[in-house]
Design an enzyme around this catalytic site. Structure first.
Site, PDB file in Angstrom:
ATOM      1  N   GLY A 239     -19.641 -14.898   3.143  1.00 39.53           N
ATOM      2  CA  GLY A 239     -20.398 -16.032   2.613  1.00 39.53           C
ATOM      3  C   GLY A 239     -21.877 -15.700   2.635  1.00 39.53           C
ATOM      4  O   GLY A 239     -22.256 -14.555   2.404  1.00 39.53           O
TER       5      GLY A 239
ATOM      6  N   SER B 220     -21.214  -9.772   6.288  1.00 36.70           N
ATOM      7  CA  SER B 220     -21.544  -9.288   4.948  1.00 36.70           C
ATOM      8  C   SER B 220     -21.180 -10.347   3.924  1.00 36.70           C
ATOM      9  O   SER B 220     -20.608 -11.382   4.258  1.00 36.70           O
ATOM     10  CB  SER B 220     -20.773  -7.995   4.662  1.00 36.70           C
ATOM     11  OG  SER B 220     -19.410  -8.305   4.509  1.00 36.70           O
ATOM     12  N   LYS B 221     -21.533 -10.041   2.685  1.00 38.24           N
ATOM     13  CA  LYS B 221     -21.339 -10.973   1.565  1.00 38.24           C
ATOM     14  C   LYS B 221     -19.962 -11.641   1.558  1.00 38.24           C
ATOM     15  O   LYS B 221     -19.840 -12.800   1.204  1.00 38.24           O
ATOM     16  CB  LYS B 221     -21.509 -10.218   0.241  1.00 38.24           C
ATOM     17  CG  LYS B 221     -22.950  -9.928  -0.085  1.00 38.24           C
ATOM     18  CD  LYS B 221     -23.564 -11.055  -0.911  1.00 38.24           C
ATOM     19  CE  LYS B 221     -25.076 -10.957  -0.986  1.00 38.24           C
ATOM     20  NZ  LYS B 221     -25.753 -11.913  -0.141  1.00 38.24           N
ATOM     21  N   ARG B 222     -18.953 -10.865   1.921  1.00 40.92           N
ATOM     22  CA  ARG B 222     -17.613 -11.459   1.789  1.00 40.92           C
ATOM     23  C   ARG B 222     -17.382 -12.567   2.823  1.00 40.92           C
ATOM     24  O   ARG B 222     -16.432 -13.326   2.724  1.00 40.92           O
ATOM     25  CB  ARG B 222     -16.532 -10.389   1.857  1.00 40.92           C
ATOM     26  CG  ARG B 222     -16.411  -9.718   3.181  1.00 40.92           C
ATOM     27  CD  ARG B 222     -15.532  -8.484   3.096  1.00 40.92           C
ATOM     28  NE  ARG B 222     -15.609  -7.750   4.335  1.00 40.92           N
ATOM     29  CZ  ARG B 222     -14.932  -8.070   5.428  1.00 40.92           C
ATOM     30  NH1 ARG B 222     -14.095  -9.093   5.433  1.00 40.92           N
ATOM     31  NH2 ARG B 222     -15.087  -7.370   6.527  1.00 40.92           N
TER      32      ARG B 222
END
Ligand code: GLU
Length: 496
Positions: A257, A253-255
């Site tokens: 990268g 996921s986004k966290r």
């Protein structure tokens, strides 16, 4: 055997995630490797979240990856339309068919009622499951309520206490008991189908023979198998791919990268690198080989050999792969990709032949030591962004720096443009004059001419600077000081 037909069915609610891109790729590999058909279907029944912009970006990303489809919203085909929002009549007619056979029923439960049921189940530590309240309604009375304008969803009547089993090509035998499956809504009161229903109607009518998708859909599959049965369709084969994880084994996921194809693309990853890397997430072409063209991967692809363990997305490995593909890529293509970054940095003012040729001539200095196209600019920035002040500062920090550069300026006077050979000869004369050699000689020269502590070999960097210094104004490159001019400017500063 029926001809292989597979599909990728994205919901256009955002960018194409690399996990979904891998699903698309595995479908594509199977279709292309078996002479089958690859279908693209847009699952846009979630009107609030689906957008045309997102659909267009998904199509663009798939094309960029080289995953072409045979049937789809733009390509057409014998089983269209290929957008679910254009197939609402079909879902309605199949839902009515189930109702006419007593396999589905109207449900008048309000969202509030359903929410209360869910809360009660939660409090009693039971799985949330529709109570089946409206199943008991007399069909004629329910029909009358609908005719008089009352809003109703349609639910599928799940057969009681049965085991539903299916064979999953990746995961083996999978069995669920219907005891845990509540009657699912198949058509909402506004006429939109639920995912589980639309997907079955579509996969059946589009004659899909094998459904390959993410493991997050495995718990949906028993409902779908029951719907195939109820509608009188033969179920396809199923293959559920393990999810793509971040290094901490949580879904990527986004966290972690970058997660979307668009982000990797914007970051200078080549499509062949991303495709090759994604193919290795859960599959191996065998024979210890990792880097293979997509067509060769299609020839070797075997769904039965896909692993069911979690696939961890390794950004370093992708970078390594991209570095190799960059080295092999046709230079003009890298120039195309790098040009906007050169322009944004102000190193190139016009995308004209002179600038392109010059940028292309710089590539050998950068490729091999960069992981992404956007890093090329930083790698050759010393050519364009050199500053006499910064260079002089660095020279002063070297014990014999000023002496070496004063001698260098004398030796380079009138020597324009420098070639590798004439530069080496000048460096030898500086060595004789100053008695400095090795790092004591070359490090001051490097910092003076490039303004940087490290970088490409001087044998390459020096002629590259002087080729730039000789460019005509029409080349679209702002003036670049020659090595002789650089040495002279720095010598003045360090003497003064
Ligand atoms: N639209 C669904 C998704 O994007 C497709 C699932 C499937 O392939 O059945 O998750």
């Amino acid at each position: 055997m029926k001809p292989m037909r597979v599909r990728f069915a994205p919901s256009p609610t955002g960018h194409l995630h690399v996990g979904n891109a891998r699903t698309a790729l595995f479908n594509w590999l199977l279709a292309r490797g078996s002479g089958g058909t690859f279908i693209l279907r847009i699952e846009d029944t979630d009107a609030e979240r689906s957008t045309a912009v997102s659909e267009a970006s998904i199509l663009e990303d798939l094309r960029w990856l080289g995953l072409d489809w045979d049937e789809g919203p733009d390509a057409g085909g014998p089983h269209g339309p290929y957008r679910q929002s254009e197939r609402l009549q079909l879902y309605l007619s199949y839902a009515r068919d189930l109702m006419s056979r007593g396999l589905a029923y109207y449900c008048f439960c309000s969202p509030d009622q359903l929410e209360q049921e869910r809360k009660a189940a939660f409090a009693a530590n039971l799985p949330p499951k529709y109570s089946g309240r409206c199943r008991a309604l007399v069909p004629d009375e329910a029909q009358q309520r609908v005719t008089s304008g009352e809003a109703a969803a349609i639910r599928f009547a799940v057969p009681a206490d049965r085991d539903v089993a299916f064979h999953d090509i990746v995961r083996g035998e999978v069995t669920f008991s219907t005891a845990v499956i509540g009657d699912p809504v198949i058509l909402r009161s506004d006429g939109r189908p639920a995912y589980n229903f639309a997907v079955v109607v579509d996969d059946a009518l589009m004659e899909v023979t094998c459904v390959i998708r993410g493991e997050d859909h495995i718990s949906n599959t028993p409902r779908q198998v029951l719907l195939y049965e109820a509608l009188g369709f033969e179920p396809p084969q199923f293959a559920h791919l393990s999810l793509v994880m971040g290094p901490d084994h949580a879904p990527l996921s986004k966290r972690h990268g970058a997660t979307s194809v668009a982000e990797f693309r914007a970051g200078g990853v080549l499509p062949e690198s991303l495709v090759n890397y994604l193919a290795l997430l859960g599959w191996s072409p065998g024979e210890g080989q990792e880097m293979l063209p997509i067509d060769e991967m299609a020839r070797r692809f075997d769904l039965a050999k896909v692993s069911h363990s979690a696939a961890v997305f390794d950004t370093d490995k992708l970078a390594w792969m991209n570095r190799h593909y960059l080295k092999d890529a046709v230079p003009a293509r890298i120039v195309d990709m790098a040009m906007p970054a050169f322009q944004a940095a102000g190193y190139v003012t016009a995308d004209v032949a002179g600038a392109r040729d010059y940028v292309e001539s710089l590539l050998p200095m950068a490729l091999g030591s960069v992981d992404r196209v956007d890093e090329v600019v930083a790698r050759v920035a010393f050519v364009f962004g050199w500053s006499a002040d910064r260079a002089a500062e660095l020279v002063k920090a070297e014990a014999d720096g000023p002496r070496v550069i004063v001698a260098l300026a004398e030796e380079l006077a009138g020597q324009e443009p420098l070639t590798r050979e004439s530069f080496r000869a000048a460096a030898t004369r500086v060595k004789d004059k100053t008695g400095c050699k090795g790092r004591l000689l070359f490090h001051p020269i490097r910092v003076a001419l490039t303004g940087e502590e490290s970088g490409p070999e001087l044998d390459l960097a020096v002629p590259a600077i002087d080729r730039g210094a000789g460019l005509p104004t029409a080349a679209g490159v702002p003036p670049i000081p020659s090595c002789a001019a650089r040495a002279r400017a720095v010598a003045e500063k360090v003497q003064g």
